[in-house]
Motif scaffolding. Structure first.
Motif, PDB file in Angstrom:
ATOM      1  N   MET A   1      13.754 -49.286  -7.880  1.00 24.67           N
ATOM      2  CA  MET A   1      12.876 -48.875  -6.829  1.00 24.67           C
ATOM      3  C   MET A   1      13.115 -49.930  -5.651  1.00 24.67           C
ATOM      4  SD  MET A   1       8.809 -47.919  -6.210  1.00 24.67           S
ATOM      5  CE  MET A   1       8.305 -49.365  -7.126  1.00 24.67           C
ATOM      6  N   GLN A   2      13.531 -49.449  -4.674  1.00 22.06           N
ATOM      7  CA  GLN A   2      13.717 -50.482  -3.305  1.00 22.06           C
ATOM      8  C   GLN A   2      12.413 -50.286  -2.571  1.00 22.06           C
ATOM      9  OE1 GLN A   2      16.525 -49.942   0.077  1.00 22.06           O
ATOM     10  NE2 GLN A   2      17.137 -51.995  -0.802  1.00 22.06           N
ATOM     11  N   THR A   3      11.979 -51.657  -2.109  1.00 23.95           N
ATOM     12  CA  THR A   3      10.715 -51.765  -1.260  1.00 23.95           C
ATOM     13  C   THR A   3      10.967 -53.030  -0.296  1.00 23.95           C
ATOM     14  OG1 THR A   3       8.369 -52.275  -1.495  1.00 23.95           O
ATOM     15  CG2 THR A   3       9.712 -53.686  -2.909  1.00 23.95           C
ATOM     16  N   THR A   4       9.980 -53.056   0.459  1.00 26.91           N
ATOM     17  CA  THR A   4       9.943 -54.240   1.570  1.00 26.91           C
ATOM     18  C   THR A   4       8.792 -54.894   1.595  1.00 26.91           C
ATOM     19  OG1 THR A   4      11.196 -52.486   3.067  1.00 26.91           O
ATOM     20  CG2 THR A   4      10.081 -54.417   4.206  1.00 26.91           C
ATOM     21  N   GLY A   5       8.978 -56.260   1.652  1.00 20.87           N
ATOM     22  CA  GLY A   5       7.705 -57.131   1.797  1.00 20.87           C
ATOM     23  C   GLY A   5       8.173 -58.062   2.837  1.00 20.87           C
ATOM     24  N   TYR A   6       7.328 -59.227   2.918  1.00 25.19           N
ATOM     25  CA  TYR A   6       7.356 -60.112   3.860  1.00 25.19           C
ATOM     26  C   TYR A   6       7.560 -61.386   3.066  1.00 25.19           C
ATOM     27  CZ  TYR A   6       6.451 -58.595   8.741  1.00 25.19           C
ATOM     28  OH  TYR A   6       6.629 -58.313  10.075  1.00 25.19           O
ATOM     29  N   ALA A   7       8.678 -62.057   3.396  1.00 22.17           N
ATOM     30  CA  ALA A   7       9.063 -63.181   2.704  1.00 22.17           C
ATOM     31  C   ALA A   7       9.155 -64.482   3.343  1.00 22.17           C
ATOM     32  CB  ALA A   7      10.265 -62.776   1.947  1.00 22.17           C
ATOM     33  N   ALA A   8       9.153 -65.571   2.847  1.00 25.04           N
ATOM     34  CA  ALA A   8       9.535 -66.896   3.320  1.00 25.04           C
ATOM     35  C   ALA A   8      10.813 -67.281   3.049  1.00 25.04           C
ATOM     36  CB  ALA A   8       8.199 -68.068   2.953  1.00 25.04           C
ATOM     37  N   GLN A   9      11.706 -67.579   3.743  1.00 27.05           N
ATOM     38  CA  GLN A   9      13.074 -68.096   3.256  1.00 27.05           C
ATOM     39  C   GLN A   9      13.184 -69.575   3.090  1.00 27.05           C
ATOM     40  OE1 GLN A   9      15.537 -65.944   2.260  1.00 27.05           O
ATOM     41  NE2 GLN A   9      14.354 -64.160   3.147  1.00 27.05           N
ATOM     42  N   SER A  10      12.329 -70.437   3.460  1.00 24.27           N
ATOM     43  CA  SER A  10      12.462 -71.780   3.288  1.00 24.27           C
ATOM     44  C   SER A  10      10.948 -72.413   3.749  1.00 24.27           C
ATOM     45  CB  SER A  10      13.343 -72.572   4.298  1.00 24.27           C
ATOM     46  OG  SER A  10      12.864 -72.163   5.579  1.00 24.27           O
ATOM     47  N   ALA A  11      10.781 -73.631   3.221  1.00 22.05           N
ATOM     48  CA  ALA A  11       9.418 -74.234   3.603  1.00 22.05           C
ATOM     49  C   ALA A  11       8.946 -74.222   5.110  1.00 22.05           C
ATOM     50  CB  ALA A  11       9.356 -75.529   2.981  1.00 22.05           C
ATOM     51  N   ASP A  12       9.902 -74.061   6.082  1.00 26.25           N
ATOM     52  CA  ASP A  12       9.491 -74.204   7.360  1.00 26.25           C
ATOM     53  C   ASP A  12       9.901 -73.123   8.308  1.00 26.25           C
ATOM     54  OD1 ASP A  12      12.314 -74.572   7.241  1.00 26.25           O
ATOM     55  OD2 ASP A  12      12.340 -76.602   8.455  1.00 26.25           O
ATOM     56  N   SER A  13      10.212 -71.998   7.570  1.00 23.77           N
ATOM     57  CA  SER A  13      10.413 -70.900   8.336  1.00 23.77           C
ATOM     58  C   SER A  13       9.258 -69.749   8.092  1.00 23.77           C
ATOM     59  CB  SER A  13      11.548 -70.033   7.646  1.00 23.77           C
ATOM     60  OG  SER A  13      11.446 -69.424   6.398  1.00 23.77           O
ATOM     61  N   PRO A  14       8.992 -68.986   9.184  1.00 21.42           N
ATOM     62  CA  PRO A  14       8.053 -68.019   9.068  1.00 21.42           C
ATOM     63  C   PRO A  14       8.360 -66.895   8.233  1.00 21.42           C
ATOM     64  CG  PRO A  14       9.252 -67.768  11.107  1.00 21.42           C
ATOM     65  CD  PRO A  14       9.832 -68.883  10.333  1.00 21.42           C
ATOM     66  N   LEU A  15       7.396 -66.135   7.798  1.00 20.13           N
ATOM     67  CA  LEU A  15       7.513 -65.137   7.048  1.00 20.13           C
ATOM     68  C   LEU A  15       8.174 -63.792   7.770  1.00 20.13           C
ATOM     69  CD1 LEU A  15       5.550 -66.689   5.150  1.00 20.13           C
ATOM     70  CD2 LEU A  15       4.739 -64.502   4.050  1.00 20.13           C
TER      71      LEU A  15
END
Length: 348
Positions: A1-15
């Motif tokens: 099942m595909q879904t969408t979330g909010y993720a951080a890609q690195s320690a200093d990047s916004p979600l």
């Protein structure tokens, strides 16, 4: 099942929005549409890699309330349409002594955390509640009492159980004297729960700023920890002090406040501690203990307790797209007392 979330890609990047596949439903799994997700200080620490173990991209969130949309063939407890909750764990070995005793958080093989943790079978890194969907093993899904306001329940799954567990471990009840250090997301829940258990509750703070808040939460007393005279007068008073402060700090000044055999339970700070002075510990056979969430049985007990007494956190509702602003405010302790993400009002 595909879904969408909010993720951080690195320690200093916004979600930012992030699409991914939830794992395929196993026989014992429950698929959940997430309706509300609490924002915990641990989410901020993980996104920023403050503890050094974040695997990116990371989708935080371990305070989840939602609706069942699909169940595996062996699921017997839940059906499509049920309102359910998920806390900080989604799996454990189910075989060790701790799992058998209902304390899965201490699983000898290591619990599978709701996010940023390898799946027990596939080793894929789990994704959390800042998303539209999650798939969880049935044993780690919780029932939400019908009497509770669904929109406010989510923080109970971490802040609630994190403070409820030490209260139960050290047998707090009528006549107990409990101190609560820190009046944030954890602290305000500790006050509410201890009051409901019949304890005499004192909030400890460095200044007068939180006095009215403490009284509004039905605390019995307020103690300014920077006032040496007031601290001296409170010596040998408490059975239990729950320390919810999430940053490095000195706990030594709190030991003389404990009765003989009293306990300070640390539930907020993770990592190296300030240097301790053992003298007040030795002189009163006092102890410093740690506590982390609770098992599934105890978490359900906590939810049911909150249902009976209508105990809910004080929350501010936000949309998913406001999470970066919420993180900035959380870092400044500018929230009264917990953010909850309303997924139905969000656009992502």
């Amino acid at each position: 099942m595909q879904t969408t979330g909010y993720a951080a890609q690195s320690a200093d990047s916004p979600l930012k929005p992030y699409s991914y596949d939830c794992r395929s439903l196993r026989d014992e799994d429950v698929a959940i549409e997430i309706l509300y997700s609490g924002v915990c200080h641990s989410d901020l620490h993980t996104a920023r890699n403050d503890w050094g173990w974040t695997v990116y991209p990371t989708v935080p969130g371990h305070e989840i309330v939602g609706r069942v949309i699909e169940v595996g063939s062996k699921v017997s407890k839940y059906k499509v349409g049920d309102h359910v909750a998920v806390g900080c764990m989604v799996d454990s070995c189910q075989e060790c002594q701790h799992c058998h005793s209902g304390e899965e958080q201490f699983c000898e093989e290591g619990m599978t955390q709701t996010y940023n943790s390898p799946d027990r079978i596939t080793q894929e890194i789990t994704k959390g509640g800042y998303a539209k969907h999650v798939v969880v093993r049935e044993e780690f899904v919780l029932e939400v009492p019908a009497s509770l306001d669904l929109a406010k329940v989510a923080p109970l799954l971490c802040a609630g159980i994190t403070t409820y567990s030490p209260l139960r471990t050290w047998d707090v009840g009528p006549g107990s004297k409990v101190g609560v250090v820190g009046m944030g997301g954890l602290g305000h829940m500790a006050v509410k729960l201890a009051v409901a258990m019949g304890a005499h509750v004192t909030v400890l703070s460095r200044s007068e700023g939180k006095r009215q808040d403490a009284m509004d939460l039905n605390a019995d007393a307020f103690l300014i920890s920077s006032d040496s005279d007031a601290m001296a007068q409170a010596a040998n008073h408490f059975d239990l002090i729950i320390d919810t402060v999430p940053v490095k700090h000195d706990v030594t000044p709190y030991f003389p406040l404990l009765k003989v055999d009293g306990t300070i339970a640390l539930v907020g700070q993770v990592g190296p501690m300030a240097e301790l002075n053992s003298v007040p510990m030795l002189l009163g056979r006092r102890r410093l203990a740690g506590s982390i969430i609770g098992g599934i049985k105890e978490t359900q007990e906590m939810l049911d307790f909150c249902g009976r007494f209508n105990i809910l956190p004080e929350v501010e509702m936000i949309k998913m797209e406001q999470i970066n602003e919420a993180f900035e405010r959380l870092e400044k302790a500018d929230v009264h007392y917990r953010f909850v993400i309303d997924m139905q009002a969000s656009n992502f």
